[in-house]
Design a protein around this motif. Structure first.
Motif, PDB file in Angstrom:
ATOM      1  N   ILE A 148       0.851  -1.187   0.000  1.00  0.00           N
ATOM      2  CA  ILE A 148       0.000   0.000   0.000  1.00  0.00           C
ATOM      3  C   ILE A 148       0.891   1.242   0.000  1.00  0.00           C
ATOM      4  O   ILE A 148       2.017   1.208   0.515  1.00  0.00           O
ATOM      5  N   PRO A 149       0.415   2.336  -0.566  1.00  0.00           N
ATOM      6  CA  PRO A 149       1.184   3.583  -0.495  1.00  0.00           C
ATOM      7  C   PRO A 149       1.411   3.996   0.956  1.00  0.00           C
ATOM      8  O   PRO A 149       0.498   3.926   1.780  1.00  0.00           O
ATOM      9  N   GLY A 150       2.631   4.386   1.260  1.00  0.00           N
ATOM     10  CA  GLY A 150       2.964   4.818   2.611  1.00  0.00           C
ATOM     11  C   GLY A 150       3.306   3.695   3.564  1.00  0.00           C
ATOM     12  O   GLY A 150       3.399   3.910   4.784  1.00  0.00           O
ATOM     13  N   GLU A 151       3.523   2.505   3.022  1.00  0.00           N
ATOM     14  CA  GLU A 151       3.849   1.368   3.888  1.00  0.00           C
ATOM     15  C   GLU A 151       5.118   1.613   4.699  1.00  0.00           C
ATOM     16  O   GLU A 151       5.261   1.106   5.814  1.00  0.00           O
ATOM     17  N   ASP A 152       6.027   2.404   4.156  1.00  0.00           N
ATOM     18  CA  ASP A 152       7.281   2.690   4.859  1.00  0.00           C
ATOM     19  C   ASP A 152       7.057   3.531   6.115  1.00  0.00           C
ATOM     20  O   ASP A 152       7.961   3.660   6.947  1.00  0.00           O
ATOM     21  N   LEU A 153       5.867   4.102   6.262  1.00  0.00           N
ATOM     22  CA  LEU A 153       5.570   4.910   7.445  1.00  0.00           C
ATOM     23  C   LEU A 153       5.095   4.068   8.621  1.00  0.00           C
ATOM     24  O   LEU A 153       4.947   4.576   9.734  1.00  0.00           O
ATOM     25  N   LEU A 154       4.868   2.782   8.378  1.00  0.00           N
ATOM     26  CA  LEU A 154       4.367   1.909   9.436  1.00  0.00           C
ATOM     27  C   LEU A 154       5.473   1.543  10.424  1.00  0.00           C
ATOM     28  O   LEU A 154       6.633   1.381  10.060  1.00  0.00           O
ATOM     29  N   LYS A 234      -4.159   3.461   2.193  1.00  0.00           N
ATOM     30  CA  LYS A 234      -2.884   4.174   2.162  1.00  0.00           C
ATOM     31  C   LYS A 234      -2.623   4.826   3.506  1.00  0.00           C
ATOM     32  O   LYS A 234      -3.522   4.992   4.338  1.00  0.00           O
ATOM     33  N   VAL A 235      -1.362   5.188   3.707  1.00  0.00           N
ATOM     34  CA  VAL A 235      -0.942   5.939   4.896  1.00  0.00           C
ATOM     35  C   VAL A 235      -0.146   7.142   4.413  1.00  0.00           C
ATOM     36  O   VAL A 235       0.752   7.010   3.578  1.00  0.00           O
ATOM     37  N   GLU A 236      -0.485   8.321   4.932  1.00  0.00           N
ATOM     38  CA  GLU A 236       0.189   9.550   4.521  1.00  0.00           C
ATOM     39  C   GLU A 236       0.634  10.337   5.743  1.00  0.00           C
ATOM     40  O   GLU A 236       0.040  10.217   6.819  1.00  0.00           O
ATOM     41  N   GLY A 240       2.659  16.690  10.483  1.00  0.00           N
ATOM     42  CA  GLY A 240       3.265  16.035  11.632  1.00  0.00           C
ATOM     43  C   GLY A 240       2.506  14.836  12.153  1.00  0.00           C
ATOM     44  O   GLY A 240       2.927  14.216  13.134  1.00  0.00           O
ATOM     45  N   ALA A 241       1.379  14.495  11.536  1.00  0.00           N
ATOM     46  CA  ALA A 241       0.590  13.328  11.946  1.00  0.00           C
ATOM     47  C   ALA A 241       0.532  12.323  10.801  1.00  0.00           C
ATOM     48  O   ALA A 241       0.913  12.621   9.666  1.00  0.00           O
ATOM     49  N   LEU A 242       0.061  11.135  11.104  1.00  0.00           N
ATOM     50  CA  LEU A 242      -0.140  10.101  10.092  1.00  0.00           C
ATOM     51  C   LEU A 242      -1.641   9.958   9.843  1.00  0.00           C
ATOM     52  O   LEU A 242      -2.431   9.877  10.788  1.00  0.00           O
ATOM     53  N   VAL A 243      -2.006   9.928   8.574  1.00  0.00           N
ATOM     54  CA  VAL A 243      -3.408   9.795   8.183  1.00  0.00           C
ATOM     55  C   VAL A 243      -3.582   8.458   7.468  1.00  0.00           C
ATOM     56  O   VAL A 243      -2.955   8.211   6.438  1.00  0.00           O
ATOM     57  N   VAL A 244      -4.431   7.615   8.031  1.00  0.00           N
ATOM     58  CA  VAL A 244      -4.711   6.300   7.449  1.00  0.00           C
ATOM     59  C   VAL A 244      -6.059   6.368   6.736  1.00  0.00           C
ATOM     60  O   VAL A 244      -7.070   6.703   7.356  1.00  0.00           O
TER      61      VAL A 244
END
Length: 451
Positions: A148-154, A234-236, A240-244
């Motif tokens: 998924i897009p933004g997987e590296d943010l997990l 996706k995760v963005e 300064g926050a993460l939006v799922v």
């Protein structure tokens, strides 16, 4: 060993499924090497079962204080996250050198690095080629890729267990063991917004649905937002926050948090081994093994979470390793893995435990049985600790009185389920369990009333 080989046996993976094999072979006089790319100890000791349970032990104090408030216990408990992580590290930091030193004392050469097969009897390691007469693979499992897009943010489950500070808003992707256990830890440790994002219509799909429904009530009562039928798109990172972003039956929703934890499950950690070069077949569930734990290359064995064998549980891995070692030393397939009734526990609070067949599985097999089921929050064993959710479901076969399955929720479930597993493994009937005299009052003494 001839001059052709550097070692009689090379074990790849220094966790539960590998260390026992290395020790047994070394004790038999074999020249053995153990290799791991991570600190010695494996997932259970360093990144899973053991450290997780230490955090749960701390949050149990909060749970006990909450349940007994107004019943004579006046103290209010809270969690100091940094101190809790430091407590966990008193175990995990000490384990790798202890395990490695123990292997060395046993006569095993310990090596570090990424092992990769370069032939049927050779591996490449740190620019060198090592040849062995036999190999044993016990590389365990890794978090599955979500694509998924933004997987590296997990944040991985490993990283969660070592966070220096507690996130205030945290979401867990998945609804299995990791998500449910870690969400309970985070909430009891003081996180104000905890969300579990489960793609299916209920969490913990392998557990009894009625008891899981009770756990869902307990989870939401704790203040955890459990979103079911939620597919993460996706995760963005925003401001300064993460939006799922998740898709549900009612449309697309977003969850804003500080940390998003990857908790969707694990897959065999075999991608980097170049198994094709060794003639070792594998599939989605891992390395293909026979009941003797032998792979399609007769000189190579595998065990644990990297193999397409039994349930991915630490005791199963150890048992499979013992069978592999016996057959390695015998030079033939003397032993086959025999899986007894295997209990499994979700260490949420309340805990949920299971062993044997579910009602649906028993019906599918055409078995005739009675279902003994009851909520037990009014029983003494629950009442004395202020437990709000407890209960059981036990399947007793018609005619034989055999226990076909046991499913528990509440205090003591993690030990009661072991007793049911023992009873099932030895063939005890419901009447024989009823006739047993247990220490009273104890959680074990409830078993006779459950069958």
């Amino acid at each position: 060993m001839t001059d052709k080989y550097d070692y009689d046996l090379i074990v790849i993976g220094a966790g539960t499924g590998g260390n026992g094999v290395a020790r047994m072979a070394a004790a038999a006089g074999w020249k053995v090497a153990s290799i791991d790319s991570l600190p010695y100890g494996g997932t259970c000791a360093l990144r899973g079962c053991d450290p997780k349970k230490m955090l749960i032990a701390v949050t149990e104090g909060v749970d006990w204080a909450q349940n007994l408030m107004g019943k004579g216990l006046a103290a209010r408990a809270s969690v100091d996250w940094a101190e809790m992580i430091a407590f966990k590290r008193t175990f995990t930091d000490a384990m790798p050198p202890k395990i490695e030193a123990g292997l060395e004392t046993a006569g095993v050469t310990t090596l570090h690095g990424e092992a990769r097969f370069s032939g049927s009897d050779t591996i490449a390691l740190n620019g060198q080629t090592l040849r062995a007469k036999h190999f044993h693979i016990a590389t365990g499992a890794r978090p599955m890729t979500l694509n998924i897009p933004g997987e590296d943010l997990l944040t991985t489950s490993t990283e969660f267990l070592d966070l220096p500070e507690r996130p205030d808003r945290v979401a867990f992707v998945g609804g299995g063991f990791i998500a449910m256990e870690f969400s309970h830890i985070a909430r009891r440790a003081g996180a104000t917004e905890v969300t579990v994002l489960e793609m299916m219509d209920r969490p913990l799909g392998n557990f009894d649905p009625d008891l899981v429904a009770m756990l869902v009530d307990a989870t939401t009562d704790l203040g955890i937002d459990l979103l079911l039928g939620a597919k993460v798109l996706k995760v963005e990172k925003q401001d300064g926050a993460l939006v799922v972003t998740v898709e549900r039956s009612g449309g697309v929703e977003t969850v804003i948090c500080d940390t998003v934890v990857h908790a969707t499950g694990r897959v065999p950690n075999i991608d980097g081994l170049n198994l094709e070069a060794a003639g070792v077949e594998h599939g989605p569930r891992g390395i293909k093994v026979s009941p003797a734990m032998r792979t399609t290359n007769p000189a190579i064995f595998a065990a644990g979470d990297c193999a397409d064998s039994g349930p991915n549980l630490t005791p199963v891995s150890a048992n499979e390793g013992r069978v592999a070692a016996k057959n390695l030393l015998a030079g033939r397939d003397d032993r086959s893995v025999d899986y007894p009734p295997i209990p499994s526990v979700v260490f949420t609070l309340p805990m949920v435990a299971t062993v044997g067949l579910s009602e649906a599985a028993a019906r599918d097999q055409g078995l005739k049985f009675d279902t003994q089921s009851k909520k037990t929050e009014s029983w003494y064993s629950s009442l004395r600790v202020g437990a709000k959710w407890s209960g059981y479901k036990v399947l007793v076969e018609h005619g034989t009185g055999r226990i076909l399955g046991a499913h528990l929720i509440g205090p003591g479930a993690e030990e009661q389920i072991n007793l049911f597993a023992m009873a099932m493994g030895t063939g005890l009937t419901a009447n024989q369990i009823k006739a047993m005299i247990f220490a009273y009052p104890s959680y074990a003494s409830d078993l006779g009333s459950m069958v």
